[in-house]
Motif scaffolding. Structure first.
Motif, PDB file in Angstrom:
ATOM      1  N   SER A   1       0.832  -1.196   0.000  1.00 42.66           N
ATOM      2  CA  SER A   1       0.000   0.000   0.000  1.00 42.66           C
ATOM      3  C   SER A   1       0.868   1.249   0.000  1.00 42.66           C
ATOM      4  O   SER A   1       2.022   1.228   0.442  1.00 42.66           O
TER       5      SER A   1
ATOM      6  N   ASP B   1       0.644   3.665   1.922  1.00 48.49           N
ATOM      7  CA  ASP B   1       0.969   4.065   3.290  1.00 48.49           C
ATOM      8  C   ASP B   1       1.943   3.088   3.953  1.00 48.49           C
ATOM      9  O   ASP B   1       2.237   3.202   5.140  1.00 48.49           O
TER      10      ASP B   1
ATOM     11  N   ASN C   1     -13.077   2.590  -1.011  1.00 51.07           N
ATOM     12  CA  ASN C   1     -12.018   3.468  -0.517  1.00 51.07           C
ATOM     13  C   ASN C   1     -12.602   4.547   0.382  1.00 51.07           C
ATOM     14  O   ASN C   1     -13.638   5.137   0.060  1.00 51.07           O
TER      15      ASN C   1
ATOM     16  N   THR D   1      -7.393  -0.613   3.966  1.00 53.02           N
ATOM     17  CA  THR D   1      -8.213   0.575   4.214  1.00 53.02           C
ATOM     18  C   THR D   1      -9.562   0.522   3.498  1.00 53.02           C
ATOM     19  O   THR D   1     -10.435   1.348   3.758  1.00 53.02           O
TER      20      THR D   1
END
Length: 339
Positions: free
Chosen positions: A45, A47, A166, A202
């Motif tokens: 990801s 992040d 999302n 997420t």
């Protein structure tokens, strides 16, 4: 807004690169016999968190029969049911509990996402009869050479993952139903289909049927209802179906199992077929018990393969299964489902 260029790329893999660096993607070079393309697969990801993955080594789904009709190359797809567009939720491709997070890279064999994807790509490269079907957002052709493999013009496909649910932020603009990414492999010499599906941690599993936006969290009162709105997945499951009856008129049935420790009221629930026709349900299923539902119009279970979906009174999917033409081939046989 949804993806702008939702597409399917079909071709032969001829080279690859493991994902690494700040924005790691597993890269595959694809040839359709005339042109080249690149598949870019997120293996971490943005992040830094681990991507969730699901590998189906034996992928049995009615979509495979439709895929065989496509020529090699890049094809724009409508984001709608009835074709080959992927939707993990509505196409009954996966159950949410099947996805597990995995690191980009880790010591040891077959224990990171690079290796999971690479094992199927390597097998496909070694078998000249094999084919990769990649679903996602296409780009190009560009005016420059591809930055990974150097072919001209640069072009390919990315967003090879779940493309809905999302949260608000930079990726919310790509939410939409019937536009999920994925890799499907066909190995005809062994009569085998395999699939790799990816999802970010997420992303919410349940999303709006029209926008692909995450479904709003329930109120405390709603959470007290059975089944719980925030965790309906698999509480009642479709465990079997008779789709090819020997009687005339044909009587199709679906068997449901209540996995909860309390009775579940089916009032307001619906059973849906591959064309999204909905049949209302009623009555209760006792804790741990099964019930056989007689299928009635407008729902119809095709003998040529299809999907069956169970939706609760809030309009949220509880469970879903798929079956192929081959599974429905023998009249009078009930098809069991394990997911």
């Amino acid at each position: 807004m949804p993806l702008k260029n939702y597409s399917l790329l079909k071709g032969r893999p001829i080279n690859n690169r493991l994902g690494s660096g700040a924005n790691p993607h597993y890269q595959v070079l694809i040839s359709d016999g005339a042109d080249q393309y690149r598949i870019a697969v997120n293996v971490q990801s943005s992040d830094g968190s681990e991507v969730e993955y699901l590998v189906r080594s034996r992928f049995d789904h009615p979509i495979t029969e439709q895929l065989l009709a496509f020529e090699d190359g890049l094809h724009r797809l409508p984001s709608a049911p009835g074709g080959v567009a992927l939707d993990f939720i509505r196409g009954n491709l996966a159950q949410p509990w099947e996805f597990k997070p995995l690191p980009l890279s880790a010591p040891g064999p077959d224990n990171d996402l690079n290796e999971k994807v690479d094992s199927y790509v390597q097998r496909a490269m070694a078998d000249e009869a094999s084919t990769i079907y990649a679903f996602g957002e296409s780009w190009g052709p560009e005016t420059k050479a591809d930055k990974i493999f150097g072919f001209r013009p640069g072009r390919g496909i990315h967003d090879i993952h779940f493309n809905q649910g999302n949260p608000p932020g930079s990726f919310a603009a790509s939410n939409g139903p019937w536009q999920d990414g994925g890799l499907i492999f066909h190995f005809p010499t062994s009569s085998q289909w395999s699939a790799v599906f990816l999802k970010f941690q997420t992303q919410a599993w349940h999303s709006d049927d029209h926008s692909g936006e995450p479904i709003v969290s329930p109120t405390p009162v709603e959470r007290d209802r059975i089944p719980p709105f925030d965790a309906p997945d698999g509480l009642v499951r479709i465990v079997a179906a008779l789709v090819n009856d020997v009687n005339s008129p044909e009587q199709e049935t679906v068997t449901l199992l209540n996995t909860a420790d309390v009775p579940v009221d089916l009032s307001g629930w619906t059973l849906r077929d591959k064309n999204k026709n909905a049949m209302p349900l009623s009555g209760q299923i006792a804790a741990g018990a099964t019930t056989v539902v007689n299928v009635a119009a407008p729902v119809s279970l095709s003998n040529r393969g299809g999907i069956i979906t169970l939706v609760d009174g809030n309009g949220v999917k509880v469970h879903g299964v798929s079956y192929t033409r081959e599974q429905a081939r023998q009249p009078g046989r009930t098809i069991p489902f394990q997911q």
